[in-house]
Scaffold this active site. Sequence first.
Site, PDB file in Angstrom:
ATOM      1  N   GLU A   1     -29.834   2.827  71.183  1.00 40.51           N
ATOM      2  CA  GLU A   1     -28.764   1.944  71.658  1.00 40.51           C
ATOM      3  C   GLU A   1     -28.093   2.445  72.938  1.00 40.51           C
ATOM      4  O   GLU A   1     -27.604   1.652  73.749  1.00 40.51           O
ATOM      5  CB  GLU A   1     -27.709   1.734  70.568  1.00 40.51           C
ATOM      6  CG  GLU A   1     -28.170   0.879  69.400  1.00 40.51           C
ATOM      7  CD  GLU A   1     -28.804   1.699  68.282  1.00 40.51           C
ATOM      8  OE1 GLU A   1     -29.122   2.896  68.505  1.00 40.51           O
ATOM      9  OE2 GLU A   1     -28.988   1.150  67.181  1.00 40.51           O
TER      10      GLU A   1
ATOM     11  N   PHE B   1     -21.466   0.530  53.786  1.00 43.04           N
ATOM     12  CA  PHE B   1     -22.671   1.045  54.439  1.00 43.04           C
ATOM     13  C   PHE B   1     -22.684   0.613  55.911  1.00 43.04           C
ATOM     14  O   PHE B   1     -22.481  -0.550  56.225  1.00 43.04           O
ATOM     15  CB  PHE B   1     -23.920   0.524  53.718  1.00 43.04           C
ATOM     16  CG  PHE B   1     -25.195   0.958  54.397  1.00 43.04           C
ATOM     17  CD1 PHE B   1     -25.548   2.296  54.446  1.00 43.04           C
ATOM     18  CD2 PHE B   1     -26.038   0.026  54.990  1.00 43.04           C
ATOM     19  CE1 PHE B   1     -26.710   2.706  55.092  1.00 43.04           C
ATOM     20  CE2 PHE B   1     -27.201   0.421  55.627  1.00 43.04           C
ATOM     21  CZ  PHE B   1     -27.543   1.766  55.672  1.00 43.04           C
ATOM     22  N   GLN B   2     -22.914   1.559  56.789  1.00 38.08           N
ATOM     23  CA  GLN B   2     -22.933   1.346  58.244  1.00 38.08           C
ATOM     24  C   GLN B   2     -21.640   0.736  58.758  1.00 38.08           C
ATOM     25  O   GLN B   2     -21.642  -0.090  59.677  1.00 38.08           O
ATOM     26  CB  GLN B   2     -24.151   0.511  58.653  1.00 38.08           C
ATOM     27  CG  GLN B   2     -25.464   1.272  58.391  1.00 38.08           C
ATOM     28  CD  GLN B   2     -26.650   0.699  59.122  1.00 38.08           C
ATOM     29  OE1 GLN B   2     -26.746  -0.510  59.307  1.00 38.08           O
ATOM     30  NE2 GLN B   2     -27.578   1.552  59.519  1.00 38.08           N
TER      31      GLN B   2
ATOM     32  N   LYS C   1     -20.356  -9.669  59.812  1.00 38.88           N
ATOM     33  CA  LYS C   1     -21.539 -10.427  59.396  1.00 38.88           C
ATOM     34  C   LYS C   1     -21.168 -11.794  58.808  1.00 38.88           C
ATOM     35  O   LYS C   1     -21.856 -12.784  59.046  1.00 38.88           O
ATOM     36  CB  LYS C   1     -22.316  -9.606  58.362  1.00 38.88           C
ATOM     37  CG  LYS C   1     -23.754 -10.064  58.213  1.00 38.88           C
ATOM     38  CD  LYS C   1     -24.559  -9.060  57.392  1.00 38.88           C
ATOM     39  CE  LYS C   1     -25.997  -9.512  57.236  1.00 38.88           C
ATOM     40  NZ  LYS C   1     -26.796  -8.562  56.460  1.00 38.88           N
TER      41      LYS C   1
ATOM     42  N   MET D   1     -27.856  22.418  88.014  1.00 32.90           N
ATOM     43  CA  MET D   1     -26.460  22.503  88.436  1.00 32.90           C
ATOM     44  C   MET D   1     -25.702  23.539  87.598  1.00 32.90           C
ATOM     45  O   MET D   1     -24.850  24.256  88.105  1.00 32.90           O
ATOM     46  CB  MET D   1     -25.808  21.128  88.333  1.00 32.90           C
ATOM     47  CG  MET D   1     -24.457  21.046  89.026  1.00 32.90           C
ATOM     48  SD  MET D   1     -24.538  21.492  90.779  1.00 32.90           S
ATOM     49  CE  MET D   1     -24.816  19.903  91.545  1.00 32.90           C
TER      50      MET D   1
END
Lengths: 565, 157
Positions: free
Chosen positions: A51, A113-114, A163, A478
């Site tokens: 993502e 969940f999630q 949802k 760097m």
Amino acid sequence: MELTGAQILIHFLEDEGVEHIWGYPGGAALPIYDALDTDAKELKHILVRHEQAAVHAADGYARSTGKPGVVLVTSGPGATNTVTGIATAHMDSTPLIVITGQVATDMIGLDAFQEVDTVGITRPIVKHNFLVKDVNDLAMTLKKAFYIATTGRPGPVVIDIPKDVQNATSTYEYPQEVELRSYLPVVKGHTGQIKKAVEMMLSAERPIFYTGGGVIMGEGSEELVKLVKSLGYPITQTLMGLGAFPADDKQNIGMLGMHGTYEANLAMHHCDVLIAIGSRFDDRVTGNIAKFCPTAKIIHVDIDPASISKNVVVDIPIVGPVQQVVQEMNTQLAKLNKKPDAVALQAWWSQIDEWRNVDCLKYDTTGSKIKPQAAVQAVWEVTKGDAYVTADVGQHQMFAAQYYTFNKPRRWINSGGLGTMGFGLPAAMGVQMAYPDATVLCITGEGSIQMNIQELSTCMQYGLPIKVVCLNNGFLGMVRQWQEFFYDRRYSMSYMDSLPNFVKLAEAYGHVGVRIDDPKTMKKQLEEAFALKDRFVFIDIITDQQENVYPMIPAGAGQNEMILV
Amino acid sequence: MLIENESGALSRVSGLFSARGYNIHALTVAPTEDESLSRLTLVTIGTAHQIEQIVKHLNRLIDVVKVIDLTEGPHIERELMLVKLSATGEFREEFVRLTDIFRGTIVDVTATTYTVQMIGETQKLDAYIAAIDPALILETVRSGAMGIMRGEKCLQI
């Protein structure tokens, strides 16, 4: 038209003119992914492999086109994985819409969940965010989100959609108008202030333009070129502003700041009138604030009032869109029919030319190892300076900024504010989707590229002919440079052992891999690689491990205290 | 300031202060007669430059509808405090007198305690507290300051 929330989202995006959406499906976004399958006509979804990459890709698209980039992910880890991308866009003010699935409203707060508090997690790194609790509000919320993301100082907007809201139905009509009583971006700079600024510019003896990413974001490049040309003043551009004014023009004295040119930083230090446009006096630009531009009167044009006098107190603040303000400056300048002090300007240019003659970007070209600077210059030659260039973060980013001459806006795409390693490759995917026929390359290092290496798979799926130019010195360059300068050469954790064979890795994904380790064959090999127009090519260039980025202003030093080679 | 009466609006304001290192000295918020708006009074301390930056950043928040700095002009400032005192023996008389001097009201009494209500500027409430032996203060609750401009000027949208 009666539609589900998920369908409303898809219909809205198409009505809003969105062409691409980057994302990754998951439980709490499944209704939307279903609607994408059943209802989308023109809208194209690109399936990334992580993502974070979706957000960077949308960001690259936004930076290269000026249009908002759109992301779709699921709840929980889908949402948290977008955080780095959102923060990157926020720091560099790019317009993004990030749509996150959320658990159903009756599950929110139950550690479902999630489930994460997406709105809470993203609050400090967005321009605004929404949790949509009622499907009847969805279309208007989306409209508001696009309006907020793309106007004023642009930025990312997150829309969290539970949802059950995706499944609930409502009548849909595309909202044509949007109004927010608490959000009224400035559309016009104050005429009186602009007049004062023009007079101050004309009175200058040692003037300098210091311009930033705001000129590019605000489509102000054309007006800026006109203004700078008509005054004949020197201009220095920030890392984010490169390309707004053509780098190959004599009036351009290079990038400023920590790794800016000797002439740009000294001209800043000695100027008497500083004309800052769409730049925000970042600490990487100013160095030690107490030592910053000690003799200058400062004019500052910015769309965001909070950026003005934040780090450095200015004399003439102008809040407004760069394009309109600079256009008004040009108009007033033409009206005044006054010329700058030619004698003083001549003397100023002689001084600048003297600094220029130090040739601060010179480097040793005699060795048997490939110098990273030479690699960037060779890439510039092979691409005729006309590519879209993304970068990751580190030495290679600075070399790219210093040695790839950017003559057009929106060609140089990098994470300036947040400094996000892993930005370059996904950003290049976004650019390549926007411009399928253009040469798009990602200048990176072997450290950064591994932070989103999984996107090689996405590039294969969508046939993106990106060229990755990996300046491989086997070090986090760097970090190594700072350790060499400031930590007694204790190279703690900056050496990367067990690097993969990038050629084989690219091949494993179905791409072409090329390894370049000889300065003599570099140009020819690059030409061959770039000749593969329709293929993704991973070009692994083995460079000198000891090379550093010069000049350098150490942290805490003034702009006149540079380390040269 | 006036902010949208929506969930999350307050955390945007408080989050801004913590993220940018500003200090919230006191904060009070409640809905107004217009249900879509909440009125929030926030007390902070800083230099003129810091206050200017704070106001600019607050204005940038989408949920903040309007901000004024009350200290820029004449204004009225009030805070409500409830104090529960251990009031036995000689202190039962003493606290009545003291509360009277400060024009407070005793709003609840038990055999061993008084609960005092006091309204005024923050300084006055501080002075009242300072006048009492800390050992006798059982509990205090303060609203934080609320403010309004003097005269006909209003904070309206």
